[in-house]
Design an enzyme around this catalytic site. Sequence first.
Site, PDB file in Angstrom:
ATOM      1  N   ASP A   9      21.125  73.675 -12.263  1.00 56.53           N
ATOM      2  CA  ASP A   9      22.512  73.230 -12.391  1.00 56.53           C
ATOM      3  C   ASP A   9      22.883  72.468 -11.129  1.00 56.53           C
ATOM      4  O   ASP A   9      22.614  72.932 -10.011  1.00 56.53           O
ATOM      5  CB  ASP A   9      23.450  74.420 -12.565  1.00 56.53           C
ATOM      6  CG  ASP A   9      23.315  75.074 -13.937  1.00 56.53           C
ATOM      7  OD1 ASP A   9      22.466  74.612 -14.727  1.00 56.53           O
ATOM      8  OD2 ASP A   9      24.047  76.042 -14.201  1.00 56.53           O
ATOM      9  N   ASP A 131      28.784  76.367 -26.217  1.00 58.53           N
ATOM     10  CA  ASP A 131      29.107  77.403 -25.240  1.00 58.53           C
ATOM     11  C   ASP A 131      30.293  78.205 -25.766  1.00 58.53           C
ATOM     12  O   ASP A 131      31.355  77.652 -26.039  1.00 58.53           O
ATOM     13  CB  ASP A 131      29.441  76.767 -23.893  1.00 58.53           C
ATOM     14  CG  ASP A 131      28.318  75.867 -23.404  1.00 58.53           C
ATOM     15  OD1 ASP A 131      27.148  76.217 -23.622  1.00 58.53           O
ATOM     16  OD2 ASP A 131      28.607  74.801 -22.825  1.00 58.53           O
TER      17      ASP A 131
END
Length: 240
Positions: A9, A131
């Site tokens: 990330d 998500d």
Amino acid sequence: MIEVIPAIDLIDGKCVRLSQGDYDRCTDYNLSPEDMAKRFADHGLTRIHVVDLDGAKASSPRNLHTLEQIARINGVTAEWGGGIKTGQALKDVFNAGATYAIIGSIAAREPQLMTEWLQTYGGEKLILGADVRNGKVAVSGWLEETADTIDDLLARFIPSGLSQAICTDISKDGMLEGPAFGMYTRLQEAFPDVVFTVSGGISSIRDIERLDALGLRRVITGKAIYEGHLTLKELQRYAR
């Protein structure tokens, strides 16, 4: 055997991890993304999940230079998410070296555009990124919730060729408390033609072993690696 996909990330070109998608709960590991990708590849983990958190917030990719560097590593294939909101951004991501593009917010907000992209690029190149928080899909770097469930999105796009989905339970992400086993087994049973990637909550090799035993096909792990709960040596048995 389940495929393990290590995560990188990115914020400002650095490896970070968020807890439950909260940008204010960010850990900077002060590691080079390229060096991490090389380490993963050296252990046979060649499919790498890369998320541009800056891009997710800004609604356009912000770390494509880092993607280019990762994509140049021998044997690595990158799946890229974050900031893909336009056709040009999608082209830019592929041109920078991504093998797969993860589409999240657009799938929820502009389903016709997602359908067009699936028809253009195919389900083998595009991955639905869903998500989930409190049963609903969250978008824009997990900052906003929509009215859709993951089931709504899957049913909408499977007729257009969708065959891959990464589903993250935000309440589990970065918490090292184990993934939402029940959610993933339910989804796999309900949508058998979709390859689901488990994302969020992996705490140890035992979680991966259990997912493998349950018949799940892919799993992403990030924080557990960076904080020493999982070793790359342990993960080598799942190398492709």
